[in-house]
Design a protein around this motif. Structure first.
Motif, PDB file in Angstrom:
ATOM      1  N   ARG A 153       0.941  -1.198  -0.040  1.00 32.43           N
ATOM      2  CA  ARG A 153      -0.061   0.074   0.104  1.00 32.43           C
ATOM      3  C   ARG A 153       0.800   1.300   0.032  1.00 32.43           C
ATOM      4  O   ARG A 153       2.061   1.371   0.287  1.00 32.43           O
ATOM      5  CB  ARG A 153      -1.035  -0.010   1.386  1.00 32.43           C
ATOM      6  N   CYS A 154       0.222   2.391  -0.176  1.00 31.92           N
ATOM      7  CA  CYS A 154       1.142   3.715  -0.256  1.00 31.92           C
ATOM      8  C   CYS A 154       0.908   4.186   1.181  1.00 31.92           C
ATOM      9  O   CYS A 154      -0.183   4.430   1.698  1.00 31.92           O
ATOM     10  CB  CYS A 154       0.256   4.442  -1.415  1.00 31.92           C
ATOM     11  N   PHE A 155       2.017   4.443   1.848  1.00 33.90           N
ATOM     12  CA  PHE A 155       2.053   5.154   3.292  1.00 33.90           C
ATOM     13  C   PHE A 155       2.513   6.541   2.969  1.00 33.90           C
ATOM     14  O   PHE A 155       3.756   6.926   1.968  1.00 33.90           O
ATOM     15  CB  PHE A 155       2.872   4.223   4.085  1.00 33.90           C
ATOM     16  N   ALA A 156       2.055   7.370   3.794  1.00 36.21           N
ATOM     17  CA  ALA A 156       2.386   8.755   3.735  1.00 36.21           C
ATOM     18  C   ALA A 156       3.632   8.869   5.113  1.00 36.21           C
ATOM     19  O   ALA A 156       3.472   8.164   5.961  1.00 36.21           O
ATOM     20  CB  ALA A 156       1.179   9.743   3.813  1.00 36.21           C
ATOM     21  N   ALA A 157       4.132  10.283   4.965  1.00 35.48           N
ATOM     22  CA  ALA A 157       4.804  10.654   6.394  1.00 35.48           C
ATOM     23  C   ALA A 157       5.839   9.494   6.494  1.00 35.48           C
ATOM     24  O   ALA A 157       6.080   9.475   7.667  1.00 35.48           O
ATOM     25  CB  ALA A 157       3.754  11.207   7.609  1.00 35.48           C
ATOM     26  N   THR A 158       6.439   9.194   5.781  1.00 38.65           N
ATOM     27  CA  THR A 158       7.728   8.022   5.994  1.00 38.65           C
ATOM     28  C   THR A 158       9.019   8.902   6.225  1.00 38.65           C
ATOM     29  O   THR A 158       9.823   8.131   6.823  1.00 38.65           O
ATOM     30  CB  THR A 158       7.839   7.304   4.836  1.00 38.65           C
TER      31      THR A 158
END
Length: 297
Positions: free
Chosen positions: A87-92
């Motif tokens: 999945r696409c994850f933000a704020a990495t």
């Protein structure tokens, strides 16, 4: 909105509203160069900078931790992951360097009167790893491992002194065991606990800046009863009875543990003075008063 786009329809083609087109990156500012437009342009650049920072930290992964560590497959629009399991994850924070964390802990098991053998140590190490990992990942830390060190028997007298010292410093938020059958005047000295040293390591991308010592301590101390029950259950399934004697568990950073006092003076007393007489009189009399008064003051 679709209603706004509908007004543009010429009867031959319908218009709809679409998001995340990226058109703002292609527009050229053709407005006059006056103060008002300059202020608007500055605000726009700040907004674009914030948007860019968000977009470049969107990455694909099987979990947020996996995406944070890998930073390999970007997904600026939020859906470009080719792997169906990702999945696409933000704020990495992938635009920040990866940092390593190290925590040196001393974990005390109350109850046993002997150290663990290799099979018991494996169960213990895996259980501690599982509990620390569950809390660390909530904080955005990927736990590398828990390496066990030396084991040492601890008598109840020393254990009580250690707990009193922690309470005095205000480090007694979680007291998962107490020393039973003791009095202030006489403490039993039989072994009733073991100390196990360990090194916990992990990786993350700050900010925020985290303290692995605190996270590792709390993950064990907040769940003391649960950790003990898990050790007993896993030991029983493995046919081991060592953890059936464990009554409690606590972890502290190794730097907070006071050193054991020596049982006797480290040097023998001298038979005579070790220094030469000084040239100046001492501040106290060196002889006892005489029995006969002197003829001089």
């Amino acid at each position: 909105q679709d209603s706004e786009c509908a007004s543009l329809s010429d009867g031959t083609q319908d218009y709809e509203c679409y998001y995340f087109t990226g058109c703002s990156d292609r527009l050229v500012d053709a407005q006059p160069n006056d103060d008002a437009n300059n202020a608007a342009a500055t605000d726009g650049l700040a907004a674009d900078s914030a948007t860019t920072s968000t977009v470049i930290n969107n990455f694909c992964g099987k979990s947020w931790i996996h995406a944070m560590l890998g930073c390999s497959d970007g997904c600026p629009n939020g859906y470009e992951c080719a792997d169906p399991l990702e999945r696409c994850f933000a704020a990495t924070n992938c635009d920040r360097p990866l940092e390593s964390l190290v925590s040196e802990l001393l974990t005390t098991l109350q109850g046993p009167d002997s150290t663990m053998d290799d099979d018991d140590a494996t169960i213990f190490g895996q259980t501690i790893y599982d509990f620390i990992r569950s809390v660390a990942e909530e904080e955005g830390i990927s736990l590398d491992g828990v390496e066990l060190g030396e084991q040492q028997l601890v008598d109840r007298r020393e254990l009580q002194q250690r707990l009193d010292h922690r309470a005095l410093l205000g480090h007694d938020r979680y007291m998962n065991f107490e020393i039973k059958n003791v009095t202030q005047r006489r403490l039993p000295s039989g072994s009733s606990a073991i100390d196990v040293s360990m090194v916990v390591t992990g990786d993350y991308r700050p900010p925020p800046y985290l303290d692995l010592d605190v996270i590792a301590e709390d993950s064990i101390n907040r769940n003391g009863a649960k950790v003990v029950n898990t050790l007993r259950e896993r030991g029983e399934r493995a046919g081991r009875d060592f953890f059936s004697r464990v009554d409690g568990i606590e972890a502290v950073r190794r730097a907070e543990v006071t050193q054991r006092p020596t049982k006797a003076p480290v040097k023998s007393p001298t038979w005579s003075p070790i220094g030469d007489p000084t040239d100046f009189p001492s501040g106290m009399p060196t002889y006892s008063p005489s029995s006969v008064p002197s003829s001089m003051p």
